[in-house]
Design an enzyme around this catalytic site. Structure first.
Site, PDB file in Angstrom:
ATOM      1  N   ASP A  11      13.349  39.211 -47.778  1.00 22.00           N
ATOM      2  CA  ASP A  11      12.332  38.244 -47.314  1.00 22.00           C
ATOM      3  C   ASP A  11      12.205  36.982 -48.174  1.00 22.00           C
ATOM      4  OD1 ASP A  11      11.966  40.304 -45.538  1.00 22.00           O
ATOM      5  OD2 ASP A  11       9.840  40.598 -45.921  1.00 22.00           O
ATOM      6  N   LYS A 109      12.922  42.280 -39.130  1.00 20.01           N
ATOM      7  CA  LYS A 109      11.985  43.412 -39.086  1.00 20.01           C
ATOM      8  C   LYS A 109      10.588  42.902 -38.801  1.00 20.01           C
ATOM      9  CE  LYS A 109      11.377  43.167 -44.035  1.00 20.01           C
ATOM     10  NZ  LYS A 109       9.965  42.767 -43.998  1.00 20.01           N
ATOM     11  N   CYS A 154       7.292  44.510 -49.394  1.00 17.63           N
ATOM     12  CA  CYS A 154       8.565  44.745 -48.722  1.00 17.63           C
ATOM     13  C   CYS A 154       9.661  45.250 -49.665  1.00 17.63           C
ATOM     14  CB  CYS A 154       8.989  43.496 -47.964  1.00 17.63           C
ATOM     15  SG  CYS A 154       7.880  43.210 -46.560  1.00 17.63           S
TER      16      CYS A 154
END
Ligand code: VGL
Ligand code: ZN
Length: 210
Positions: A11, A109, A154
Site C-alpha cells: 500500500d 484488495k 496492512c
C-alpha cells in the site's frame, strides 16, 4: 536473497502519505528505501488498497460515526477510516516516486463494498482469499519480506496471514511506518513476534550496487 524470497510492498499509495486522505506520518519517507531494497529481490509483489465508493470501512458510510471510531460488523470489529483509496482516484494511485519496474504482480484488495481487507492474503472475514497465497505457492516462493504502509494494519495483517499460510515472514521495520491508533503499533509487534514474524532492519539486507 534467494530465488524463493519475495518482497511484498504494501500500500505505498498517495492515500497513505502526507497529503493523502489517510496520511501515515512520514509515510513518504520510506519510498527511496523501498526502491533501494527492491533491487535485492528477484521477485516483488505490490499491493494496492482499492475501495469502492461508499465502502463499509469508511466512517462516512455510518451515520453519526467519525473516523477512528469502530463499528461491529458480521465479520468482527471494524475501525472506521476517512474515505480513502477509492478505485480510479489519484488517492488510490501508487506513489509516483515508487520505482520498481521489475515488480511482477499488483494485488488489489478491499474492493468488495461490504468487506474490508487489510491483509494481502485474506479479506477481513478471515476466509475469503485474495489469491496471493496460491500465487506465491505456485511460483515456489517461500519467504515473504514486508515493507510499506501501515505497519500496524496492512503490513501486520499481511505478515500474520503469511505465517498462517505457511510462509516464512520478515518485516523490515525501517521501511514501514505505522498509524498507531490507540496502541495499535506496539500490539501489532507483539502479535507478529508471537507468530514468528522476524523483525529486521534494512541494514540486514545486502543490496547490490546500482
Ligand atoms: C490501511 C487502514 C485502512 C493500510 C488500509 O494500508 O494499513 N489502513 N486501509
Ligand atoms: Zn483501506
Amino acid at each position: 536473497m534467494t530465488p524463493q524470497d519475495v518482497l511484498l510492498v504494501v500500500d505505498v499509495q498517495n492515500g497513505f502519505v502526507p497529503g493523502g486522505n489517510l496520511p501515515v506520518k512520514e509515510g513518504d519517507q520510506i519510498v527511496p528505501l523501498i526502491n533501494r531494497l527492491a533491487r535485492a529481490f528477484e521477485h516483488v509483489v505490490l499491493t494496492q488498497d482499492w475501495h469502492t465508493p461508499g465502502h463499509i470501512s469508511f466512517a462516512s458510510s455510518h451515520p453519526g460515526k467519525k473516523p477512528f471510531e469502530t463499528v461491529s460488523l458480521p465479520y468482527g470489529t471494524q475501525v472506521l477510516w476517512p474515505d480513502h483509496c477509492v478505485q480510479g482516484t489519484a488517492d488510490a494511485n501508487l506513489h509516483p516516486a515508487l520505482d520498481i519496474p521489475h515488480a511482477e504482480l499488483i494485488i488489489r484488495k478491499g474492493y468488495r463494498k461490504h468487506i474490508d481487507s487489510y491483509s494481502a492474503f485474506n479479506e477481513a472475514d478471515g476466509t475469503t482469499p485474495t489469491g496471493l497465497s496460491g500465487y506465491l505457492k505456485d511460483r515456489g516462493l517461500r519467504k515473504v519480506y514486508l515493507v510499506g504502509l501501515a505497519t500496524d494494519f496492512c503490513v501486520a495483517w499481511s505478515a500474520l496471514d503469511a505465517r498462517k499460510a505457511g510462509f516464512e515472514a520478515a518485516v523490515i521495520e525501517d521501511a514501514t511506518r505505522g498509524i498507531d491508533a490507540g496502541g495499535s503499533l506496539a500490539k501489532s509487534w507483539r502479535d507478529m513476534t508471537g507468530a514468528g514474524v522476524q523483525r529486521l532492519q534494512s541494514s540486514a539486507i545486502k543490496v547490490p550496487a546500482a
